[in-house]
Design an enzyme around this catalytic site. Structure first.
Site, PDB file in Angstrom:
ATOM      1  N   HIS A 258      68.992 -34.945 -83.160  1.00 24.66           N
ATOM      2  CA  HIS A 258      67.614 -34.474 -83.001  1.00 24.66           C
ATOM      3  C   HIS A 258      66.768 -34.910 -84.188  1.00 24.66           C
ATOM      4  O   HIS A 258      67.246 -34.965 -85.313  1.00 24.66           O
ATOM      5  CB  HIS A 258      67.566 -32.942 -82.867  1.00 24.66           C
ATOM      6  CG  HIS A 258      66.303 -32.473 -82.262  1.00 24.66           C
ATOM      7  ND1 HIS A 258      65.160 -32.274 -82.998  1.00 24.66           N
ATOM      8  CD2 HIS A 258      65.984 -32.203 -80.975  1.00 24.66           C
ATOM      9  CE1 HIS A 258      64.191 -31.896 -82.185  1.00 24.66           C
ATOM     10  NE2 HIS A 258      64.657 -31.840 -80.958  1.00 24.66           N
ATOM     11  N   ASP A 314      69.321 -31.224 -74.339  1.00 24.19           N
ATOM     12  CA  ASP A 314      69.714 -31.961 -73.133  1.00 24.19           C
ATOM     13  C   ASP A 314      71.223 -31.999 -72.886  1.00 24.19           C
ATOM     14  O   ASP A 314      71.652 -32.393 -71.804  1.00 24.19           O
ATOM     15  CB  ASP A 314      69.182 -33.400 -73.211  1.00 24.19           C
ATOM     16  CG  ASP A 314      67.671 -33.449 -73.083  1.00 24.19           C
ATOM     17  OD1 ASP A 314      67.129 -32.648 -72.311  1.00 24.19           O
ATOM     18  OD2 ASP A 314      67.040 -34.286 -73.755  1.00 24.19           O
TER      19      ASP A 314
HETATM   20  C1  LIG Z   1      64.258 -33.164 -75.483  1.00 25.76           C
HETATM   21  C2  LIG Z   1      64.586 -34.193 -76.447  1.00 25.76           C
HETATM   22  O1  LIG Z   1      63.867 -35.108 -76.592  1.00 25.76           O
HETATM   23  S1  LIG Z   1      65.961 -33.946 -77.420  1.00 25.76           S
HETATM   24  C3  LIG Z   1      66.529 -35.600 -77.753  1.00 25.76           C
HETATM   25  C4  LIG Z   1      67.094 -36.237 -76.515  1.00 25.76           C
HETATM   26  N1  LIG Z   1      67.595 -37.589 -76.804  1.00 25.76           N
HETATM   27  C5  LIG Z   1      68.895 -37.872 -76.868  1.00 25.76           C
HETATM   28  O2  LIG Z   1      69.757 -37.028 -76.671  1.00 25.76           O
HETATM   29  C6  LIG Z   1      69.223 -39.310 -77.153  1.00 25.76           C
HETATM   30  C7  LIG Z   1      70.318 -39.433 -78.213  1.00 25.76           C
HETATM   31  N2  LIG Z   1      69.832 -39.046 -79.510  1.00 25.76           N
HETATM   32  C8  LIG Z   1      69.108 -39.911 -80.279  1.00 25.76           C
HETATM   33  O3  LIG Z   1      68.848 -41.048 -79.907  1.00 25.76           O
HETATM   34  C9  LIG Z   1      68.607 -39.418 -81.629  1.00 25.76           C
HETATM   35  O4  LIG Z   1      69.426 -38.409 -82.108  1.00 25.76           O
HETATM   36  C10 LIG Z   1      67.143 -38.954 -81.586  1.00 25.76           C
HETATM   37  C11 LIG Z   1      66.219 -40.097 -81.188  1.00 25.76           C
HETATM   38  C12 LIG Z   1      66.961 -37.819 -80.599  1.00 25.76           C
HETATM   39  C13 LIG Z   1      66.751 -38.432 -82.958  1.00 25.76           C
HETATM   40  O5  LIG Z   1      66.998 -39.425 -83.830  1.00 25.76           O
HETATM   41  P1  LIG Z   1      66.832 -39.280 -85.414  1.00 25.76           P
HETATM   42  O6  LIG Z   1      67.396 -38.025 -85.921  1.00 25.76           O
HETATM   43  O7  LIG Z   1      65.450 -39.561 -85.739  1.00 25.76           O
HETATM   44  O8  LIG Z   1      67.791 -40.268 -85.928  1.00 25.76           O
HETATM   45  P2  LIG Z   1      67.683 -41.821 -85.938  1.00 25.76           P
HETATM   46  O9  LIG Z   1      67.254 -42.361 -84.631  1.00 25.76           O
HETATM   47  O10 LIG Z   1      66.918 -42.194 -87.142  1.00 25.76           O
HETATM   48  O11 LIG Z   1      69.215 -42.122 -86.169  1.00 25.76           O
HETATM   49  C14 LIG Z   1      69.866 -41.815 -87.381  1.00 25.76           C
HETATM   50  C15 LIG Z   1      71.267 -42.344 -87.337  1.00 25.76           C
HETATM   51  O12 LIG Z   1      72.068 -41.499 -86.527  1.00 25.76           O
HETATM   52  C16 LIG Z   1      72.564 -42.211 -85.415  1.00 25.76           C
HETATM   53  N3  LIG Z   1      72.415 -41.365 -84.237  1.00 25.76           N
HETATM   54  C17 LIG Z   1      71.400 -40.513 -83.970  1.00 25.76           C
HETATM   55  N4  LIG Z   1      71.623 -39.926 -82.797  1.00 25.76           N
HETATM   56  C18 LIG Z   1      72.781 -40.426 -82.328  1.00 25.76           C
HETATM   57  C19 LIG Z   1      73.504 -40.212 -81.151  1.00 25.76           C
HETATM   58  N5  LIG Z   1      73.073 -39.373 -80.225  1.00 25.76           N
HETATM   59  N6  LIG Z   1      74.649 -40.884 -80.982  1.00 25.76           N
HETATM   60  C20 LIG Z   1      75.099 -41.749 -81.904  1.00 25.76           C
HETATM   61  N7  LIG Z   1      74.442 -41.992 -83.050  1.00 25.76           N
HETATM   62  C21 LIG Z   1      73.297 -41.339 -83.244  1.00 25.76           C
HETATM   63  C22 LIG Z   1      71.692 -43.439 -85.286  1.00 25.76           C
HETATM   64  O13 LIG Z   1      72.354 -44.506 -84.664  1.00 25.76           O
HETATM   65  C23 LIG Z   1      71.343 -43.721 -86.710  1.00 25.76           C
HETATM   66  O14 LIG Z   1      72.400 -44.381 -87.328  1.00 25.76           O
HETATM   67  P3  LIG Z   1      72.093 -45.561 -88.405  1.00 25.76           P
HETATM   68  O15 LIG Z   1      71.335 -44.889 -89.505  1.00 25.76           O
HETATM   69  O16 LIG Z   1      73.431 -46.038 -88.799  1.00 25.76           O
HETATM   70  O17 LIG Z   1      71.269 -46.570 -87.678  1.00 25.76           O
HETATM   71  O1  LIG Z   2      61.127 -32.049 -80.339  1.00 28.99           O
HETATM   72  C1  LIG Z   2      61.599 -33.131 -80.006  1.00 28.99           C
HETATM   73  O2  LIG Z   2      61.480 -34.176 -80.693  1.00 28.99           O
HETATM   74  C2  LIG Z   2      62.373 -33.278 -78.758  1.00 28.99           C
HETATM   75  C3  LIG Z   2      62.757 -31.979 -78.140  1.00 28.99           C
HETATM   76  O3  LIG Z   2      63.735 -31.372 -78.484  1.00 28.99           O
HETATM   77  C4  LIG Z   2      61.885 -31.433 -77.106  1.00 28.99           C
HETATM   78  O4  LIG Z   2      60.853 -32.027 -76.790  1.00 28.99           O
HETATM   79  O5  LIG Z   2      62.212 -30.370 -76.558  1.00 28.99           O
END
Ligand SMILES: CC(=O)SCCNC(=O)CCNC(=O)[C@H](O)C(C)(C)COP(=O)(O)OP(=O)(O)OC[C@H]1O[C@@H](n2cnc3c(N)ncnc32)[C@H](O)[C@@H]1OP(=O)(O)O
Ligand SMILES: O=C([O-])CC(=O)C(=O)O
Length: 387
Positions: A258, A314
């Protein structure tokens, strides 16, 4: 070279009274109330009122609000006819985005004052479930089910989907899911809605744009991807190998991680327990597989990158909805059924905030890194002079 804040992480772009996240403590509040209290004691309708009007309603206010929502549940028959012209395998998020925008073609778009905006918000919140359920019926060759005014928002949606009234346990579970997804500060889709509203575009337009943002797999679309992952993994014994392989290839595990929470997402905690409870009843394997996905991802992240990672909202909603017999491509539209409340509240705040600083048209700055000739630009050459 100046380091940019990629993805605006941690940048405060506006004031809001609507919700707050404590990413360290794993706490989410809506208008001052902890979501855990709201899931225990409130209903989706009451929470929606709170988010929109900045206070819990009195009994009379809630009754009036409910009555307006119930009245507004119908969508134009012509809209349902138009749905029949869509490809049956069209993505429900594309359909929802298009038909939410199309609401402007059926209803007055007056949006210039706060009162009219609340009316639009109610219209939208009431109609989004009907759009989703109608599409689901129509794509399966079934007639849409008319809304039932005796049912709650949660129960009515399930009724319009399946043509049967849910029992009170299922209704409560679904109601809690709706409460949990209703708002989350400046997430990608809400920020989109606010950005569009900042141009003075109307509520349907801003919400339709937000649906587009929600559909992506890094945001709301992750809940559909989680279910695809669970089905692909198939059984608990295959989780470890599957996750390790993905993470070795630097692929993301959906439902994990997240941008704000540095600990367990409080919503995921609630959904996890609901999913566990339902699985005990249905004997489905999906909860156990999800829990294993969580533990393996956490340990792989630690060993590969020495980072902590936790489930987000999610992860457990996917198995929960699947056990409620909801087709997995509707997971994200269901997110929208709830989040539309947050969008509407934020759109109204964006347009009518009374306290300074008042929101302005969003217009960030970019650094030009164009490949040719630097910031001054190039000398134009006619075609015959180009190599
Ligand atoms: C309702 C919502 O929107 S909740 C989010 C729903 N989205 C997901 O579940 C998709 C999977 N999760 C992700 O892609 C990410 O965790 C995000 C986009 C939600 C948040 O990302 P951030 O915390 O900003 O982290 P960021 O994208 O900078 O990643 C940081 C590091 O952790 C890793 N990482 C982050 N999430 C994941 C994951 N789910 N699986 C594997 N690695 C991950 C990245 O690859 C990155 O590694 P690196 O630094 O070696 O490149
Ligand atoms: O806050 C965020 O970046 C994503 C999330 O968990 C939501 O929209 O519920």
């Amino acid at each position: 070279m100046e380091t940019k804040n990629i993805g605006l992480r941690g940048i405060e772009v506006a004031d809001t009274r609507i919700s707050n996240i404590d990413g360290e403590k794993g706490k989410l509040i809506y208008r001052g109330f902890d979501i855990l209290d709201l899931t225990e004691n409130s209903s989706f309708e009451e929470t929606a009122y709170l988010l929109l009007y900045d206070d819990l309603p009195t009994k009379t206010q809630l009754d009036e609000f409910n009555a307006k929502l119930v009245d507004a549940r119908y969508i134009p028959k012509q809209m349902q006819k138009n749905m029949g012209n869509w490809r049956k395998d069209a993505d429900p998020m594309d359909m929802l985005q298009a038909f939410v925008a199309a609401l402007a073609g059926y209803y007055d778009e007056e949006f210039a004052n706060k009162e009219a905006s609340y009316e639009k918000a109610i219209n939208l919140i009431a109609k989004v479930p009907t759009i989703v359920a109608s599409w689901h019926r129509i794509r399966n060759g079934l007639d849409p089910v008319e809304p039932d005014s005796s049912l709650s928002h949660a129960a009515n949606f399930l009724y319009m989907m399946f043509g049967e009234k849910p029992d009170s346990e299922v209704e409560k579970i679904f109601d809690v899911c709706l409460i949990l997804h209703a708002d989350h500060t400046f997430n990608a889709s809400t920020f989109t809605a606010r950005q569009v509203a900042s141009t003075r575009a109307h509520m349907y337009s801003a919400s339709s744009a937000a649906i587009g943002a929600l559909s992506g797999e890094l945001h709301g679309g992750a809940n559909t991807e989680v279910m695809k992952m669970l089905l692909e993994i198939e059984e608990i014994g295959k989780v470890e190998e599957w996750i390790k392989e993905k993470m070795k290839n630097n692929e993301r595990i959906m439902g994990m991680g997240h941008a704000v929470y540095k600990t367990y997402d409080p919503r995921a905690q609630v959904l996890k327990e609901l999913s566990r409870k339902l699985a005990t009843k249905t004997k489905d394997p999906w909860f156990d597989i999800t829990e294993k996905v969580e533990t393996v991802t956490i340990s792989e992240m630690k060993s590969q990158k020495n980072r902590d990672i936790y489930p987000n909202v999610d992860l457990y909603s996917a198995s929960l909805y699947y056990m409620l017999k909801i087709p997995m491509d509707l997971n994200t539209p269901i997110f929208a059924i709830s989040r539309v409340v947050g969008w509407a509240a934020h759109i109204i705040e964006e347009k009518f905030a009374e306290a300074a600083p008042k929101p302005a048209l969003y217009r960030p700055k970019a650094t030009y890194v164009g490949k040719y000739c630097g910031p001054e630009g190039c000398e134009y050459k006619t075609l015959d002079l180009r190599k």
